[in-house]
Design an enzyme around this catalytic site. Sequence first.
Site, mmCIF file in Angstrom:
data_model
loop_
_atom_site.group_PDB
_atom_site.id
_atom_site.type_symbol
_atom_site.label_atom_id
_atom_site.label_comp_id
_atom_site.label_asym_id
_atom_site.label_seq_id
_atom_site.Cartn_x
_atom_site.Cartn_y
_atom_site.Cartn_z
ATOM 1 N N TYR A 168 1.145 -0.508 9.947
ATOM 2 C CA TYR A 168 2.372 -0.589 10.644
ATOM 3 C C TYR A 168 1.703 -0.392 12.092
ATOM 4 C CZ TYR A 168 7.168 0.162 12.526
ATOM 5 O OH TYR A 168 8.316 -0.129 13.341
ATOM 6 N N TYR A 196 3.702 6.242 16.033
ATOM 7 C CA TYR A 196 2.574 5.415 15.757
ATOM 8 C C TYR A 196 1.443 6.196 15.593
ATOM 9 C CZ TYR A 196 -1.284 1.838 16.014
ATOM 10 O OH TYR A 196 -2.279 0.960 15.843
ATOM 11 N N ILE A 228 0.933 -1.195 0.160
ATOM 12 C CA ILE A 228 -0.076 -0.127 0.015
ATOM 13 C C ILE A 228 0.862 1.441 -0.039
ATOM 14 C CG2 ILE A 228 -1.940 -1.110 1.095
ATOM 15 C CD1 ILE A 228 -1.146 0.267 3.635
#
Length: 278
Positions: free
Chosen positions: A60, A124, A36
Site C-alpha cells: 500500500y 505508512y 496478500i
Amino acid sequence: MIIVTGAAGQLGSDVCRILKEKNIPHRGIDKNDVDITSEKEVKAFFDYTDFDVLIHCAAYTAVDKAEEEKELCCAINAKGTENLAKICGEKNSAIIYISTDYVFSGEGEKPFEADDKKAPLSVYGKSKYEGERAVMRLCEKYFIVRTSWVFGEQDRNFIATMLRLSQTKNEINVVCDQIGSPTYSADLALLLTEMAQTEKYGVYHGTNEGYCSWYELAKKVFDYKKISVKVNPVTSEEYITPAKRPKNSRLSKKTLTDAGFSLLPPWENAVERYLDQK
Ligand SMILES: NC(=O)c1ccc[n+]([C@@H]2O[C@H](COP(=O)([O-])OP(=O)(O)OC[C@H]3O[C@@H](n4cnc5c(N)ncnc54)[C@H](OP(=O)(O)O)[C@@H]3O)[C@@H](O)[C@H]2O)c1
C-alpha cells in the site's frame, strides 16, 4: 524460481522485465492472483508453488491516504508481509522485502545507517516497519532493501506529477527542506535481481546516488525537458500534507558496498534516462 509480488506496480513490473531479459525463471503475481492480506489465499497459492526467492514489491503506497486508511495500509504492509514471510520461513526460501526511508525519523543531516533506530512519522512508515519486523522474526534468509522517492514507467510518481502540472500551471510550489535520493525503479530492479542470485542476506539501502530536495528534483526535470514553469521553494511547514515526512531521508550505502554490490548511478543520470523515454 523467483516469485515477484506487486508485479503490476512500478517496481515489480521492472523486476519482472529484467528477470525475463535475463532468462531467469520467475512468476509475477498481483492482487488478481493473490490478495496478500488473506492468509488463506496466500497459503492456497503457495501450497502448489515452490520457489527459491520471493521478491516482495507489493505494498500500500498512498502515503497521505494511509493516515485515513490505517487498517487497510497495515493489512497490506504489515499483515500481508507477515503472511508471505511465514511461507518463506516454512519453505526455507529467501525473501527480498522492499522497505522505505520513511521508517526513520528524518532527524539530523547524516545519512541513516541500515541498523539505525527506527522512528517512523507516518502510518505508512509504521506499517512498513512492522513488515520489516515480521520478515526478521519469521525468515532466516532475508534481504531488507530500503529505497526512496521511486519513479518508474507507470507515471505514478513525483516526476510524472510535475510534468502533468506543468501543462496547466505557470507556477508550482515544491518542498525544499526534505532531502533524499530519487530512485529509478529500473536501476533498483537490476540490483534486486542481482541480490536474488546471491546468499548475501542482510539489511541494505538501495537508491540512486546523491541527494537533493523535491524542489531541486522538480528544477532538474523542467531544466532537462526545457519546460518553462516557475518553481517556488516552500518549507514543509508551508506545504502541509496529511502524513508527516522525514526531512532527512539520506540513506547510507555502507552495507551494500561492504557486501560487494555496486552502487546505483547518480540520481541526475537516472532522471535523464527516465525523461528520455517520455
Ligand atoms: N513509490 C515510492 O516512492 C517508494 C518509496 C520507498 C519505498 N517504496 C516501496 O517500494 C515497493 C514498490 O513500490 P511501487 O512504487 O512499485 O508501488 P506500486 O506501484 O504502488 O505497486 C504496488 C503493487 O502492490 C499491489 N498490491 C496492493 N495491495 C495488494 C494486495 N492486497 N495483494 C497483492 N498485491 C497488492 C498493487 O496493486 P493495486 O495497484 O491494484 O492496488 C500494486 O500493483 C513497495 O514496497 C513500497 O513500499 C516505494
